[in-house]
Design a protein around this motif. Sequence first.
Motif, PDB file in Angstrom:
ATOM      1  N   GLU A  19     -16.093  -3.214 -16.188  1.00  0.00           N
ATOM      2  CA  GLU A  19     -15.167  -4.151 -16.847  1.00  0.00           C
ATOM      3  C   GLU A  19     -14.371  -3.498 -17.978  1.00  0.00           C
ATOM      4  N   ASP A  20     -14.773  -2.308 -18.444  1.00  0.00           N
ATOM      5  CA  ASP A  20     -14.030  -1.600 -19.486  1.00  0.00           C
ATOM      6  C   ASP A  20     -12.894  -0.754 -18.928  1.00  0.00           C
ATOM      7  N   LEU A  21     -12.838  -0.585 -17.608  1.00  0.00           N
ATOM      8  CA  LEU A  21     -11.759   0.190 -16.999  1.00  0.00           C
ATOM      9  C   LEU A  21     -10.443  -0.566 -17.122  1.00  0.00           C
ATOM     10  N   PRO A  22      -9.314   0.160 -17.203  1.00  0.00           N
ATOM     11  CA  PRO A  22      -8.024  -0.539 -17.283  1.00  0.00           C
ATOM     12  C   PRO A  22      -7.745  -1.306 -15.989  1.00  0.00           C
ATOM     13  N   ALA A  23      -7.148  -2.466 -16.126  1.00  0.00           N
ATOM     14  CA  ALA A  23      -6.822  -3.293 -14.958  1.00  0.00           C
ATOM     15  C   ALA A  23      -5.706  -2.619 -14.162  1.00  0.00           C
ATOM     16  N   PRO A  24      -5.765  -2.702 -12.828  1.00  0.00           N
ATOM     17  CA  PRO A  24      -4.726  -2.045 -12.035  1.00  0.00           C
ATOM     18  C   PRO A  24      -3.407  -2.797 -12.100  1.00  0.00           C
ATOM     19  N   GLN A  25      -2.331  -2.041 -11.968  1.00  0.00           N
ATOM     20  CA  GLN A  25      -1.019  -2.653 -11.808  1.00  0.00           C
ATOM     21  C   GLN A  25      -0.927  -3.108 -10.358  1.00  0.00           C
ATOM     22  N   VAL A  26      -0.409  -4.279 -10.132  1.00  0.00           N
ATOM     23  CA  VAL A  26      -0.263  -4.803  -8.776  1.00  0.00           C
ATOM     24  C   VAL A  26       1.206  -4.714  -8.394  1.00  0.00           C
ATOM     25  N   ARG A  27       1.453  -4.058  -7.274  1.00  0.00           N
ATOM     26  CA  ARG A  27       2.823  -3.932  -6.756  1.00  0.00           C
ATOM     27  C   ARG A  27       2.845  -4.528  -5.353  1.00  0.00           C
ATOM     28  N   PHE A  28       3.891  -5.261  -5.079  1.00  0.00           N
ATOM     29  CA  PHE A  28       4.013  -5.937  -3.797  1.00  0.00           C
ATOM     30  C   PHE A  28       4.975  -5.166  -2.895  1.00  0.00           C
ATOM     31  N   TYR A  29       4.618  -5.089  -1.617  1.00  0.00           N
ATOM     32  CA  TYR A  29       5.390  -4.340  -0.633  1.00  0.00           C
ATOM     33  C   TYR A  29       5.395  -5.167   0.642  1.00  0.00           C
ATOM     34  N   SER A  30       6.534  -5.264   1.308  1.00  0.00           N
ATOM     35  CA  SER A  30       6.630  -6.120   2.490  1.00  0.00           C
ATOM     36  C   SER A  30       6.968  -5.309   3.732  1.00  0.00           C
ATOM     37  N   ARG A  31       6.219  -5.558   4.792  1.00  0.00           N
ATOM     38  CA  ARG A  31       6.497  -5.030   6.128  1.00  0.00           C
ATOM     39  C   ARG A  31       6.503  -6.212   7.090  1.00  0.00           C
ATOM     40  N   ASP A  32       7.235  -7.233   6.736  1.00  0.00           N
ATOM     41  CA  ASP A  32       7.286  -8.470   7.504  1.00  0.00           C
ATOM     42  C   ASP A  32       8.610  -8.506   8.265  1.00  0.00           C
ATOM     43  N   SER A  33       8.556  -8.536   9.586  1.00  0.00           N
ATOM     44  CA  SER A  33       9.790  -8.610  10.372  1.00  0.00           C
ATOM     45  C   SER A  33       9.681  -9.740  11.382  1.00  0.00           C
ATOM     46  N   LYS A  34      10.829 -10.284  11.760  1.00  0.00           N
ATOM     47  CA  LYS A  34      10.839 -11.424  12.680  1.00  0.00           C
ATOM     48  C   LYS A  34      10.599 -11.002  14.125  1.00  0.00           C
ATOM     49  N   GLN A  35      11.035  -9.782  14.469  1.00  0.00           N
ATOM     50  CA  GLN A  35      10.843  -9.305  15.830  1.00  0.00           C
ATOM     51  C   GLN A  35      10.751  -7.783  15.812  1.00  0.00           C
TER      52      GLN A  35
END
Length: 117
Positions: A19-35
């Motif tokens: 719990e003393d470790l630094p919290a991670p940065q959260v980055r969002f990445y999308s690989r969502d395609s319709k077809q």
Amino acid sequence: MFGPGRYVPDPTEGIIHVEDLPAPQVRFYSRDSKQTPCPRCGHGAPRHKGGQRTLHDLGDLYTDRPVDLVVAFSSHYCDTCHKHFNIDLSDLAPPGSHYTNRVIDLAVRVVVEDSLP
């Protein structure tokens, strides 16, 4: 920036509680395609559903915090060959892995360098 062969002290050295470790940065990445083309027959397969996968990436050099990539991906169904498949994420991480290819490459490099005479 750090160069190859130059080691710097680890800012997390000596921390014994998670719990003393630094919290991670959260980055969002999308690989969502319709077809996307089916890997088996090549016909266009429409999006069936979506999902998320969290991958641990190399830390940010400026903030000394780890990075978690939250990758949104799409799952597809081919009507021609009746096959379900996900978007290919092998350029980011091997199937089933929790770590990106960059983390795996760095870990292998460090192990190889440490075992050299």
